[in-house]
Each structure stands twice: as structure tokens, then as C-alpha cells.
Design an enzyme around this catalytic site. Structure first.
Site, short mmCIF file in Angstrom:
data_model
loop_
_atom_site.label_atom_id
_atom_site.label_comp_id
_atom_site.label_asym_id
_atom_site.label_seq_id
_atom_site.Cartn_x
_atom_site.Cartn_y
_atom_site.Cartn_z
N GLY A 203 4.88 -10.45 -9.32
CA GLY A 203 4.47 -11.18 -7.89
C GLY A 203 4.07 -10.02 -7.36
O GLY A 203 3.71 -9.07 -7.37
N ASN A 204 3.32 -9.96 -6.32
CA ASN A 204 2.67 -9.41 -5.19
C ASN A 204 3.09 -9.13 -3.66
O ASN A 204 4.03 -10.80 -3.58
CB ASN A 204 1.52 -9.19 -5.71
N ARG A 205 2.75 -8.94 -2.27
CA ARG A 205 3.16 -9.15 -1.60
C ARG A 205 2.47 -9.84 -0.30
O ARG A 205 2.84 -10.36 0.25
CB ARG A 205 2.97 -7.83 -0.35
#
Ligand code: CTP
Length: 407
Positions: A203-205
Site C-alpha cells: 500500500g502507500n501513505r
């Protein structure tokens, strides 16, 4: 453009719901000050209003006389929202009284007033209340509700306060230019997750806040909005069509579907660039993987580039780019990305100092035929700055289409 909203709270049990309204307004970037009546403070205390609005709270017309607060507050506001508007508060307002800070501020203000009445059915139906409502309506007040439902006692009927989420939505739209009315805007928000196995993901932030702010701003300017949400950690807005798309693959399909007949796409979502090539059907076990392991990744499709090259491309397409660069380097990277992805506009922001999960953003708006424009402030302000440019492009396109000679 951030808004100054004065929330007037009448002394009714629905005051507890107004806490959610104040929260919703501040979360959307509005500056809020609260003026409860003395009776309202018997339901919810001043510290709660102060904590929620991040501003001092007074109720007495003699408070902070040195600052002439009873005039300053009404002049500061560009919208006054009254929730709950009780029978007594409506009566005092209709009579033009100024016996507490709220009613004095109402008299001293030229701002539009939006009121959400809440009271028992009998009080609502009383001819005195009906006459007060009519008087206030004639003076330009706008009313939301009440609605029918369970009341404070055992009975039910007309008199419940309008739903808090919808009050927030209407308050944010009141007095705004409806320059996107009749337009269909598609917005994507949040970060995609790509499964490694049923338990883990890449995923990412991204928190989704900037995309949500764009969707809310477009809604408040009159657009019909489709918000395609990947994983977000902020509340999703009311009054928009919501589509959930949690992976790059799903997001791609949803974007193409939603863009048919749309006027603009604003692609804020942070799409994972790679996905595990063979996601495990069962949880991967450490003892099967050993001391070191590697994961084979496959590149995901570039949704934005694919869309701009497709038949579904809306007249205006906006990309976003989170970069760890600033100044000229940020502009160069952003301009390259705007061209490569075939967008009309691209918002490039420097994430070196971490804007993920916060309410603030600072970015460069890059267009083909205009110098870079700095957008900074609350994500809602950045959203409105961007939508100003989208609106201008849409208007320019409609004028040039109208002028085209018929062939
Ligand atoms: N984007 C997309 N599909 C992808 C990756 C990105 O549609 N697979 C979109 C994003 O929604 C955003 C824009 O492209 O609007 C720029 O995203 P970014 O991640 O900055 O671009 P990348 O092409 O992935 O470049 P980088 O190598 O810098 O990650």
C-alpha cells in the site's frame, strides 16, 4: 477560500448533535466560532464548543466589551448557521431582540442565515412559531427541516432536527458560487492496496483527504460528483455518488465506467505502481519462505495515461503527483508527468515534509498554457483553487465549441 461560519446554538436537546456539525465544518476547512445561548449551555458546555471550534466561546452580550464582540462576531461571519433553532430563539430573532450574544450578532450581521429548527411538534405547529418562521423567511433566512421522527419524550412527530451531515453539506454550499452546476465530475481518492495474500498487502501513505476535499468542494459548487474511493482514513462525504475501488485493477474499471459522459476527472488517488504477480490464496508461512525471501511484482496499468488516450476521456483531466522535490525540480517533474499522462492540469506537491494524513497541503498547479500557480493552505482551499482552474477550462471549452462554425 476558507469560510467564516458562526454556529448559533439554541437551548434544545438536539444541541448534542451540533457538536458533530461543528466538527464536520472545521474538518472541511471552515473557520468556525460558536455562540450558544445561555440555555444551550445547559445541554452542552462551553469547553466542548471551544475544543471543537478551536476558538473561545462567549454567550453574554456583555462579554469582551473592549473588543465590541457583539458586533465583531456578526461582521466576521460570512454565514450564520443556527442549529438547533428552538421556538424561543426563533421568536426572539423574529422580534429583533438582542438579549444574548447570538441574537445581538444576528442583528449586527449581513451574512446569510441558515437555520435548522428542532422542537416538539406542538410547538412547531403553534401559530406563533409558524408566524415567526414566515417573518424570518421573508427576511431571507433559509430553513432546513425539521423532519418527522422520534422526539425527546415518548412520542414522535414533526420537530426533529435535520440530519447533521446534510446540515454541514448545505452550510458549506450556502453562498458559494454554483459555477459547477450541471457538470459531472469524477474524483478518485485514497491509496490502492495490492494483495500479497489474504492477510498482507502493498500500500502507500495516502489518507484520501485531498481527494475527499476536491469531491466536497465540487459538490458545494453544484456539481454532480462521483467519488471513487480506494483506502481512505477520513470520513467519506454525503451528497456524492460513492464507488469503492480498493485495488488498481478495480479503480481502473471504475474510472472508465464513471468517466462516460463526465465533464472532468480529477485523479487524486495514489495508485500502487506494482502488484504481487501471484498473490497467495492462503496466508504465506514464514517457515516456507526461509530467512530471506523475495516477492515478484508486476507493473499495474497507468490508469490516467490509459484514460486520457481512450474514448472515455472527459473534456478536462487533472492528475496529481506526490514528489520528493521542490522549486524548479518539482515544476520540471510535474510538467513532464502532465505531458506524459496527457492531462490538462497537474497538481504537483512536495511530500518531503509529510503532508500525508494532515489537513494542509502546498502544491504547484501546472497547466499547458499558464504559469505555475502555487496552491497552499487547508486541503479544501487547495481543492477550491484547483476547481477554479477546472471551471475556467470548462467554460473556455464551451465557449469555443459554441463559436465553432457548423460544418
Ligand atoms: N496514476 C495512475 N495509475 C498508476 C499510477 C499513477 O493513474 N498506475 C496517476 C495518479 O492517480 C496521479 C498520477 O498518475 O494522478 C501521477 O501519479 P504518480 O504516482 O506520481 O506517477 P507515476 O507515473 O506512478 O510516477 P512515479 O514513478 O513518480 O511513481
Amino acid at each position: 477560500m476558507s469560510r467564516n461560519i458562526l454556529v448559533g446554538v439554541g437551548g434544545g436537546i438536539a444541541a448534542y448533535k451540533t457538536c458533530e456539525i461543528v466538527r464536520g465544518l472545521t474538518r472541511s476547512g471552515a473557520r468556525v466560532r460558536v455562540a450558544p445561548t445561555p440555555a444551550a449551555l445547559r445541554f452542552v458546555g462551553a469547553p466542548t464548543w471551544e475544543a471543537l471550534s478551536h476558538a473561545p466561546v462567549e454567550t453574554d452580550v456583555f462579554a469582551r466589551v473592549d473588543e465590541v464582540l457583539h458586533v465583531e462576531l456578526g461582521q466576521w461571519a460570512d454565514l450564520i448557521l443556527i442549529a438547533p433553532a428552538t421556538a424561543d430563539l426563533l421568536s426572539r430573532s423574529a422580534a429583533g431582540r438582542a438579549d444574548d450574544l447570538l441574537t445581538a450578532s444576528l442583528l449586527a450581521s449581513r451574512a446569510p442565515v441558515l437555520a435548522a429548527p428542532a422542537m416538539h411538534t406542538a410547538m412547531w405547529e403553534n401559530p406563533a412559531t409558524a408566524a415567526n418562521i414566515q417573518t424570518l423567511r421573508d427576511r431571507g433566512w433559509e430553513f432546513l427541516g425539521p423532519v418527522s421522527g422520534a422526539l425527546t419524550g415518548a412520542d414522535s412527530g414533526m420537530g426533529r432536527m435535520f440530519d447533521p451531515e446534510s446540515i454541514v453539506e448545505r452550510a458549506l454550499a450556502t453562498g458559494r458560487p454554483q459555477d459547477l452546476r450541471g457538470r459531472r465530475i469524477v474524483v478518485t481518492a485514497g491509496g490502492t492496496h495490492e494483495d500479497i495474500d489474504p492477510v498482507r498487502f502493498i500500500g502507500n501513505r495516502s489518507s484520501g483527504r485531498q481527494g475527499i476535499a476536491v469531491a466536497e468542494a465540487a459538490r458545494d459548487r453544484g456539481a454532480e460528483v462521483t467519488l471513487i474511493a480506494a483506502h481512505v482514513d477520513a470520513p467519506l462525504p454525503a451528497g456524492v455518488h460513492l464507488v469503492q475501488a480498493l485495488s488498481a485493477e478495480r479503480l481502473q474499471r471504475s474510472v472508465h465506467e464513471a468517466c462516460v459522459g463526465a465533464d472532468a476527472l480529477v485523479m487524486v488517488a495514489a495508485v500502487c505502481d506494482y502488484r504481487p504477480t501471484r498473490p497467495g490464496a492462503h496466508k504465506l508461512k514464514k517457515h516456507d519462505l526461509g530467512e530471506t525471501t523475495s516477492l515478484e511484482l508486476t507493473v499495474t496499468p497507468d490508469i490516467l495515461a490509459g484514460l486520457t488516450a481512450s474514448a472515455e476521456r472527459p473534456p478536462v483531466v487533472v492528475g496529481f503527483a506526490a514528489e520528493t522535490a521542490s522549486g524548479a525540480a518539482l515544476e520540471r517533474l510535474g510538467t513532464g508527468k502532465r505531458r506524459a499522462k496527457g492531462c490538462d492540469l497537474l497538481v504537483a506537491n512536495d511530500v518531503t515534509d509529510g503532508v500525508f494524513g494532515t489537513d494542509e497541503n502546498h502544491a504547484l498547479l501546472l497547466a499547458a498554457d499558464a504559469p505555475p500557480l502555487e496552491l497552499h493552505g487547508h486541503k479544501r482551499e487547495v481543492a477550491d483553487g484547483l476547481l477554479d482552474a477546472v471551471t475556467a477550462l470548462l467554460e473556455r471549452q464551451s465557449t469555443s465549441t459554441q463559436k465553432e462554425p457548423l460544418s
